[in-house]
Design a protein around this motif. Structure first.
Motif, PDB file in Angstrom:
ATOM      1  N   GLY A  30       0.892  -1.163  -0.039  1.00 32.89           N
ATOM      2  CA  GLY A  30      -0.012  -0.090   0.142  1.00 32.89           C
ATOM      3  C   GLY A  30       1.089   1.110  -0.059  1.00 32.89           C
ATOM      4  N   THR A  32       2.865   4.734   1.135  1.00 31.33           N
ATOM      5  CA  THR A  32       3.644   5.477   2.201  1.00 31.33           C
ATOM      6  C   THR A  32       2.912   6.791   2.318  1.00 31.33           C
ATOM      7  N   HIS A  38      -1.000  10.024  -6.394  1.00 28.72           N
ATOM      8  CA  HIS A  38      -1.158  10.284  -7.790  1.00 28.72           C
ATOM      9  C   HIS A  38      -1.855   9.092  -8.520  1.00 28.72           C
ATOM     10  N   ARG A  43      -3.084   2.960 -10.153  1.00 25.06           N
ATOM     11  CA  ARG A  43      -3.231   1.846 -11.198  1.00 25.06           C
ATOM     12  C   ARG A  43      -3.109   0.628 -10.241  1.00 25.06           C
ATOM     13  N   PRO A  44      -2.223   0.359  -9.385  1.00 26.03           N
ATOM     14  CA  PRO A  44      -2.185  -1.073  -8.686  1.00 26.03           C
ATOM     15  C   PRO A  44      -3.429  -0.928  -7.969  1.00 26.03           C
ATOM     16  N   TRP A 207      11.847  -0.388   5.356  1.00 26.33           N
ATOM     17  CA  TRP A 207      10.560  -0.435   4.748  1.00 26.33           C
ATOM     18  C   TRP A 207      10.392  -1.966   4.313  1.00 26.33           C
ATOM     19  N   GLY A 228       1.726  -5.634  -6.645  1.00 22.47           N
ATOM     20  CA  GLY A 228       2.539  -4.217  -6.287  1.00 22.47           C
ATOM     21  C   GLY A 228       2.789  -3.852  -7.832  1.00 22.47           C
ATOM     22  N   GLY A 229       3.209  -2.548  -7.895  1.00 20.76           N
ATOM     23  CA  GLY A 229       4.030  -2.070  -9.299  1.00 20.76           C
ATOM     24  C   GLY A 229       5.322  -2.674  -9.449  1.00 20.76           C
ATOM     25  N   ASP A 231       7.825  -1.487 -10.159  1.00 17.92           N
ATOM     26  CA  ASP A 231       9.237  -0.845  -9.628  1.00 17.92           C
ATOM     27  C   ASP A 231       9.205  -1.409  -8.235  1.00 17.92           C
ATOM     28  N   ASN A 259       1.898  -4.885 -11.930  1.00 15.06           N
ATOM     29  CA  ASN A 259       1.376  -3.852 -12.887  1.00 15.06           C
ATOM     30  C   ASN A 259       2.662  -3.067 -13.566  1.00 15.06           C
ATOM     31  N   GLY A 260       2.285  -2.751 -14.678  1.00 17.70           N
ATOM     32  CA  GLY A 260       3.157  -1.835 -15.554  1.00 17.70           C
ATOM     33  C   GLY A 260       3.309  -0.409 -15.068  1.00 17.70           C
ATOM     34  N   PHE A 261       4.040   0.468 -15.341  1.00 21.17           N
ATOM     35  CA  PHE A 261       3.911   1.898 -15.150  1.00 21.17           C
ATOM     36  C   PHE A 261       2.908   2.583 -15.886  1.00 21.17           C
ATOM     37  N   LEU A 262       2.415   3.677 -15.131  1.00 22.30           N
ATOM     38  CA  LEU A 262       1.443   4.660 -15.919  1.00 22.30           C
ATOM     39  C   LEU A 262       2.356   5.602 -16.154  1.00 22.30           C
ATOM     40  N   LYS A 268       7.599   7.412 -16.604  1.00 19.70           N
ATOM     41  CA  LYS A 268       6.891   6.706 -15.314  1.00 19.70           C
ATOM     42  C   LYS A 268       6.483   8.162 -14.424  1.00 19.70           C
ATOM     43  N   MET A 269       5.007   8.142 -14.132  1.00 19.89           N
ATOM     44  CA  MET A 269       4.750   9.273 -13.417  1.00 19.89           C
ATOM     45  C   MET A 269       5.211   8.897 -11.877  1.00 19.89           C
TER      46      MET A 269
HETATM   47  P1  AMP Z   1       4.541   4.138  -3.486  1.00 19.11           P
HETATM   48  O1  AMP Z   1       3.856   5.157  -2.604  1.00 19.11           O
HETATM   49  O2  AMP Z   1       5.581   5.053  -4.180  1.00 19.11           O
HETATM   50  O3  AMP Z   1       5.443   3.185  -2.640  1.00 19.11           O
HETATM   51  O4  AMP Z   1       3.894   3.637  -4.549  1.00 19.11           O
HETATM   52  C1  AMP Z   1       2.715   3.049  -4.164  1.00 19.11           C
HETATM   53  C2  AMP Z   1       2.072   1.746  -5.214  1.00 19.11           C
HETATM   54  O5  AMP Z   1       2.056   2.636  -6.427  1.00 19.11           O
HETATM   55  C3  AMP Z   1       3.374   0.912  -5.527  1.00 19.11           C
HETATM   56  O6  AMP Z   1       2.503  -0.376  -5.760  1.00 19.11           O
HETATM   57  C4  AMP Z   1       3.925   1.309  -6.814  1.00 19.11           C
HETATM   58  O7  AMP Z   1       4.552   0.309  -7.344  1.00 19.11           O
HETATM   59  C5  AMP Z   1       2.844   2.003  -7.489  1.00 19.11           C
HETATM   60  N1  AMP Z   1       3.215   2.988  -8.605  1.00 19.11           N
HETATM   61  C6  AMP Z   1       3.811   4.295  -8.112  1.00 19.11           C
HETATM   62  N2  AMP Z   1       4.137   4.923  -9.305  1.00 19.11           N
HETATM   63  C7  AMP Z   1       3.295   4.148 -10.437  1.00 19.11           C
HETATM   64  C8  AMP Z   1       3.186   4.382 -11.768  1.00 19.11           C
HETATM   65  N3  AMP Z   1       3.793   5.592 -12.284  1.00 19.11           N
HETATM   66  N4  AMP Z   1       2.642   3.606 -12.309  1.00 19.11           N
HETATM   67  C9  AMP Z   1       2.192   2.543 -11.678  1.00 19.11           C
HETATM   68  N5  AMP Z   1       2.230   1.975 -10.687  1.00 19.11           N
HETATM   69  C10 AMP Z   1       2.879   2.962  -9.717  1.00 19.11           C
END
Ligand code: AMP
Ligand code: ZN
Length: 460
Positions: A30, A32, A38, A43-44, A207, A228-229, A231, A259-262, A268-269
């Motif tokens: 989930g 942070t 955003h 997406r995930p 983390w 998760g994403g 990344d 999932n792939g990136f948005l 990448k956003m």
């Molecule tokens: P974070 O708070 O950055 O750890 O991201 C929360 C979730 O959003 C994680 O599952 C990330 O992989 C996913 N995520 C963050 N940026 C993107 C993106 N641009 N496209 C798709 N998934 C993303």
């Protein structure tokens, strides 16, 4: 109907067989909570919400446990609190509330458990102690580090060799590390930073250990799906595997789904690139269901370039499906039972083939429009609704959709003008009736006159 999922661990699609079909277990990393979500973060949430709904269809509503955590201890949170000069708890509470509101607005079901890292500290400390006892971790200088060389399978999920792993993690070569790739399980906190007493002094978790401890607490040591994403594959998920497998001496997640990136113009956003748009900003432009469809019309493993045009196109498609819905109910929510067409379930069971699902939705809506009798229209609507609801779409009544979209005029004012127009027509004052129609059109409201003197409206 067998669900097939692409498992990142195998780099292949495979049939999904849960450990216990009476309790299918899924963990998704989930947010942070230091800033608004955003649209990339959404997406995930949307993808795993669709998977959750599909699992509930296949195994039964009470037979799926979905856990999505809240990371509420993190250095990014500490930095945000310092920058805004507000207490950390204020930032995490406000961001968590905003996250809940945003995810509800895009139609995501709440997970069954939503553990917070700060509520799971004793479990993290216990896991770190086990790792030390088993020789997989060591304490040094107030820190505890995981010794990656103690785990033979390290790198198997992300398929990197040790050199790449170190480069990919951009690891700090700190003096207390025995090996540059070792990662932090626990670190010391100064007086201004959140901290908990531990055998290694006052400190806070890294983390990765947070997710190992939270998934174990709510799903057990071995569970079905971890998502998760992409990344997160390295280092986060690679490190979760290492910690959990070494501490529990048992397999960890069986299916890894990413999932792939948005993207925005191909990039990448992300918060760090500054090219992000918040979920709230997008909700100003279009309703949550349009955002969902814009997200789902691309397969989840493909990159998805986000644009106003694709959001607009999705909004029009959802609007068209609501028009089909309205043909049957006249605007009210359908109270009968919907049914999921087998072809639709089969598309989703093929590694969540949502582009195919979207094409089918268009076809089901088409059947409503072309059916000749009210009974045949209703049968078609049952298919349309059963299918759309599985994607979290068409969850309101048509009137709710057409009337809730943002526009210059409030629904009550529109209804008043429509009544005035009907009265003008009755009194044969057609010039006045046309003037009211034009006034509404200028405010973006389109009128549709139906047989029997009924006038319906929608936003353009
Ligand atoms: P974070 O708070 O950055 O750890 O991201 C929360 C979730 O959003 C994680 O599952 C990330 O992989 C996913 N995520 C963050 N940026 C993107 C993106 N641009 N496209 C798709 N998934 C993303
Ligand atoms: Zn995680």
């Amino acid at each position: 109907m067998t669900l097939h999922l692409y498992n990142t661990f195998l780099r292949a699609k495979e049939p999904f067989a849960p450990i216990d079909p009476s309790n299918v277990r899924m963990y998704v990393c989930g947010p942070t909570v230091y800033d608004l979500a955003h649209i990339g973060n959404a997406r995930p949430v949307i993808i795993f919400d669709v998977l959750y709904r599909l699992l509930r269809l296949i195994y039964g509503e009470g037979h799926v446990t979905y856990v999505r955590n809240i990371t509420d201890v993190d250095d990014k949170i500490n930095a945000a609190a310092r920058e805004k000069n507000v207490p950390i708890a204020e930032i995490t509470a406000a961001t968590t509330a905003a996250y809940h509101a945003d995810m509800a607005a895009i139609g995501a079901l709440p997970p069954d458990h939503e553990p917070r890292a700060t509520e799971t500290i004793p479990e993290m400390v216990a896991m770190i102690e086990t790792l030390i006892q088993k020789g997989h971790a060591y304490a040094a200088d107030g820190h505890v580090l995981f010794a990656v060389q103690s785990f033979e399978d390290y790198g198997k999920l992300s398929r990197r060799d040790q050199d790449e792993l170190i480069a990919g993690a951009r690891v700090e070569v700190a003096p207390y590390k025995k090996y540059p790739g070792d990662f932090v399980l626990w670190k010391p906190s100064d007086a201004d930073t959140p901290g908990w007493d531990s055998p290694w002094g006052r400190g806070r978790p890294g983390w990765h250990i947070e997710c190992s401890a939270m998934s174990k607490k709510h799903l057990g040591v071995t569970f079905d799906i971890h998502g998760g994403g992409r990344d997160l594959i390295f280092p986060h998920h690679e490190n979760e595997v290492a910690q959990s497998v070494c501490a529990n001496a048992a397999p960890f997640a069986r299916y890894w789904v990413h999932n792939g990136f948005l993207t925005v113009e191909g990039e990448k956003m992300s918060k760090s690139l500054g090219n992000f748009r918040t979920v709230r900003q997008e909700l100003e432009k279009a309703p949550g269901e349009a955002i969902r469809l814009a997200m789902l019309k691309t397969h989840y493993r493909q990159p998805l370039d986000w644009s106003d045009d694709s959001l607009k196109e999705a909004r029009e498609a959802v609007g068209k499906w609501y028009r089909a819905y309205r043909e049957v109910t006249g605007g009210a929510k359908y109270e009968g039972e919907a049914s999921v067409p087998p072809a639709f379930a089969a598309a989703l069971c093929d590694d969540l083939n949502t582009p195919e699902a979207r094409t089918l939705l268009d076809a089901y809506a088409g059947e409503v429009f072309t059916a000749k009798t009210p009974a045949a229209k209703e049968v078609a609507l049952k298919h349309l609704l059963g299918a759309a609801n599985l994607l979290g779409l068409l969850t309101q009544g048509p009137d709710d959709w057409f009337h809730s979209e943002k526009g210059a005029l409030e629904p009550a004012e529109i209804e008043r003008l429509i009544a005035a127009r009907i009265a003008a027509r009755k009194g044969k004052d057609f010039a006045e009736a046309d003037r009211i129609r034009d006034e509404l059109a200028a405010a973006g409201v389109i009128l549709e006159d139906r047989p029997g003197g009924v006038t319906e409206w929608r936003r353009a």
